[in-house]
Every structure is written in C-alpha cells, then in structure tokens.
Design an enzyme around this catalytic site. Structure first.
Site, PDB file in Angstrom:
ATOM      1  N   GLU A   1     -10.540  34.401  -9.273  1.00  0.00           N
ATOM      2  CA  GLU A   1     -10.994  35.527 -10.113  1.00  0.00           C
ATOM      3  C   GLU A   1      -9.837  36.446 -10.480  1.00  0.00           C
ATOM      4  O   GLU A   1      -9.935  37.239 -11.407  1.00  0.00           O
ATOM      5  CB  GLU A   1     -12.093  36.323  -9.423  1.00  0.00           C
ATOM      6  CG  GLU A   1     -13.274  35.491  -8.937  1.00  0.00           C
ATOM      7  CD  GLU A   1     -13.791  34.532  -9.985  1.00  0.00           C
ATOM      8  OE1 GLU A   1     -14.141  34.980 -11.088  1.00  0.00           O
ATOM      9  OE2 GLU A   1     -13.844  33.323  -9.690  1.00  0.00           O
TER      10      GLU A   1
ATOM     11  N   ASP B   1      10.840  25.920 -38.875  1.00  0.00           N
ATOM     12  CA  ASP B   1       9.525  26.053 -38.251  1.00  0.00           C
ATOM     13  C   ASP B   1       8.708  27.172 -38.847  1.00  0.00           C
ATOM     14  O   ASP B   1       9.201  28.233 -39.186  1.00  0.00           O
ATOM     15  CB  ASP B   1       9.654  26.338 -36.758  1.00  0.00           C
ATOM     16  CG  ASP B   1       9.691  25.057 -35.958  1.00  0.00           C
ATOM     17  OD1 ASP B   1       9.130  24.060 -36.451  1.00  0.00           O
ATOM     18  OD2 ASP B   1      10.274  25.058 -34.870  1.00  0.00           O
TER      19      ASP B   1
ATOM     20  N   ARG C   1      12.262  26.148 -26.820  1.00  0.00           N
ATOM     21  CA  ARG C   1      12.642  25.641 -28.150  1.00  0.00           C
ATOM     22  C   ARG C   1      13.688  26.512 -28.833  1.00  0.00           C
ATOM     23  O   ARG C   1      14.365  26.064 -29.749  1.00  0.00           O
ATOM     24  CB  ARG C   1      11.435  25.610 -29.090  1.00  0.00           C
ATOM     25  CG  ARG C   1      10.295  24.746 -28.695  1.00  0.00           C
ATOM     26  CD  ARG C   1       9.151  24.879 -29.698  1.00  0.00           C
ATOM     27  NE  ARG C   1       9.616  24.655 -31.060  1.00  0.00           N
ATOM     28  CZ  ARG C   1       9.892  23.461 -31.564  1.00  0.00           C
ATOM     29  NH1 ARG C   1       9.716  22.379 -30.835  1.00  0.00           N
ATOM     30  NH2 ARG C   1      10.339  23.342 -32.790  1.00  0.00           N
TER      31      ARG C   1
ATOM     32  N   PRO D   1      -5.009  37.480 -18.148  1.00  0.00           N
ATOM     33  CA  PRO D   1      -5.775  37.863 -19.347  1.00  0.00           C
ATOM     34  C   PRO D   1      -5.545  39.326 -19.740  1.00  0.00           C
ATOM     35  O   PRO D   1      -5.765  39.706 -20.886  1.00  0.00           O
ATOM     36  CB  PRO D   1      -7.226  37.646 -18.943  1.00  0.00           C
ATOM     37  CG  PRO D   1      -7.216  36.960 -17.626  1.00  0.00           C
ATOM     38  CD  PRO D   1      -5.855  37.064 -17.033  1.00  0.00           C
TER      39      PRO D   1
HETATM   40  C1  JBZ Z   1      -4.646  33.862 -19.347  1.00  0.00           C
HETATM   41  C2  JBZ Z   1      -6.923  33.722 -12.773  1.00  0.00           C
HETATM   42  O1  JBZ Z   1      -5.908  33.148 -13.499  1.00  0.00           O
HETATM   43  C3  JBZ Z   1      -5.963  33.248 -14.850  1.00  0.00           C
HETATM   44  C4  JBZ Z   1      -7.168  33.219 -15.537  1.00  0.00           C
HETATM   45  C5  JBZ Z   1      -7.201  33.365 -16.903  1.00  0.00           C
HETATM   46  C6  JBZ Z   1      -6.019  33.518 -17.612  1.00  0.00           C
HETATM   47  C7  JBZ Z   1      -4.822  33.523 -16.919  1.00  0.00           C
HETATM   48  C8  JBZ Z   1      -4.766  33.378 -15.544  1.00  0.00           C
HETATM   49  S1  JBZ Z   1      -3.556  33.775 -18.049  1.00  0.00           S
HETATM   50  N1  JBZ Z   1      -5.889  33.714 -18.973  1.00  0.00           N
HETATM   51  C9  JBZ Z   1      -4.199  34.116 -20.717  1.00  0.00           C
HETATM   52  O2  JBZ Z   1      -3.070  33.840 -21.038  1.00  0.00           O
HETATM   53  O3  JBZ Z   1      -5.011  34.643 -21.487  1.00  0.00           O
END
Ligand code: JBZ
Length: 242
Positions: free
Chosen positions: A116, A169, A154, A89
């Site tokens: 986490e 596309d 792709r 994230p």
């Molecule tokens: C992602 C703990 O593993 C995670 C949790 C949330 C997450 C990802 C990996 S990759 N969110 C995203 O691409 O926003």
C-alpha cells in the site's frame, strides 16, 4: 552513468534492462546499473520487508529499515548518489524534461515500492525526490523505474547508436512524429504517399514537417504551446487552420 535500483522484484527489473538499447549500453560499459534485492538488507530469518500500518487500516506498509540499510550499502560500495528518487503515485509527473535532467546526473538511485505504500520516513530521510509516471493505478514502482531508466538512458551520449535518431525523436522538439512507411509501396490496397517515393528531399522534409504539425494539432494540441517551432512552422499552422 551509474544507476542503482532497490526492489523486492529484482528479476522484473533485470528482465527489463537486459535487452534493447539499454541492455547493449550496459554490456558496452556506458551504463553501470546494479539491481538490489531489498530482502538482502533485512536482518530477520524470514526477510520480512512489510508490516501492518500504525493506526490500523487495510494493507501493508514497507518497513523503513531495509531501505536505510540498502542506501548505506550503496553509498559504501558505489559512492554518494546525486539523486535518490522514490517511484510513487504522489510524485511529480515524469516528462521528457525530467528525463533530460536525470540523464545529466552521474549517479542515480531508484527506490521501488510495493504494497500500500512505504514508511514516510524513507521519503523524508532518503529520497531527494518522488517521481510518478502517470495517473493510473500500478501495483509497484518497478515498471515506472524501468520507464524512467529507459527515457533517461537514451539521452546519455553513446547509448543510442545513432545521435540523429535521438534528435529526430518525437518530443525532442515537443511534437508528435510524422507517419513512417517502409516497403512494399502498396500493401493491401494502401498506398505509401507519392511524395515519399519521389526522391525530392526538400518536398519530403516539408511533407513530414506538415504531417507532424497536423497530427500534433489533432491529437495533442496541448503540446503546441511549448513546442520548439520555427517561423515557417508557425506560419503553416496559421495558414492551414481549418
Ligand atoms: C507509480 C506501492 O508502490 C507503488 C504503487 C503505485 C505506483 C508506484 C509505486 S509508482 N505508481 C507511478 O509512477 O504512478
């Protein structure tokens, strides 16, 4: 193109890569994708991949050692990758431009987290970049990894049978697509626009171009700033401004 994915849920990833355009490209040998089970790189009897966080707090953290062992095995069996991307994230937002950059690589490794988070030393010492697919809470990196593979694959020559369809596309030019219709010409009282039945190819092209521009302005005006527009298209936008 070679891709290695490291995950504790290899079945989720394999299922997402088995069918469709990517599945066919794998069978055809255009994409050489190997999915690795992170637990295969543990050395304890119970194949533990997580541990409590130093400093306390809720949840579990993925241990570094299995990721380091997986990367070493990948380097030995498959060669040194160009990119090691951690799905996270906290990563840089993935985009069509990011897909183009990855599609030009010869060998890509994707590391999927769960729990986490992942021990920071995996990011520091193994990952060359961190990628996020967007701002919503997910429970792991497997679905993001599938999205990244699909978008990049792709763009690899031969993966999509018809080059014209990649070229057409949405996002190849940075605009939303025009509306599509097939038979029947009338369905539940809804008519296909006459122009599409007319056989006038120049008029059809113009209608589609205008529809794509109108739609993009209505739904994603942010895209217009960086869209590839020709003089006609800029003129149409100016003239039709309501
Ligand atoms: C992602 C703990 O593993 C995670 C949790 C949330 C997450 C990802 C990996 S990759 N969110 C995203 O691409 O926003």
């Amino acid at each position: 193109m070679k891709i290695d994915v490291v995950t504790i849920f290899p079945k989720i990833v394999e299922a997402g890569l088995a069918e469709g355009v990517v599945g066919r490209a794998r069978t055809a040998g255009i994409l050489d994708i190997v999915v690795h089970n992170l637990r295969d790189f543990t050395t304890d009897r119970h194949h533990v991949v997580d541990d409590v966080p130093f400093g306390g707090g809720p949840g579990m953290v993925m241990k570094p050692e299995p990721f380091f062992a997986a990367l070493n095995a990948i380097r030995e069996r498959r060669g040194s990758p160009d990119v090691v991307a951690l799905l996270s994230p906290a990563g840089e937002r993935f985009s069509q431009q990011g897909a183009r950059r990855l599609a030009a690589m010869r060998h890509l490794v994707l590391l999927c987290g769960r729990y986490e988070g992942i021990d920071e030393r995996v990011k520091e010492a193994l990952a060359t970049e961190e990628i996020s697919i967007g701002d919503y809470v997910l429970s792991g990196g497997e679905v993001p990894a599938l999205a990244v593979i699909d978008a990049a694959a792709r763009l690899v020559p031969g993966v999509v049978g018809d080059d014209n369809s990649v070229e057409a596309d949405s996002f190849t030019r940075g605009l939303l697509d025009y509306p599509h219709y097939t038979r029947p010409a009338e369905y539940e009282g809804r008519q296909v626009p006459d122009v599409l039945l007319s056989g006038h190819h120049a008029e059809i092209r113009r209608w589609r171009r205008d529809a794509a521009l109108q739609r993009t302005r209505e739904r994603r005006p942010d895209l217009l700033a960086s869209a590839e527009l020709d003089a006609d298209e800029r003129e149409w936008l100016k003239r039709s401004k309501s």
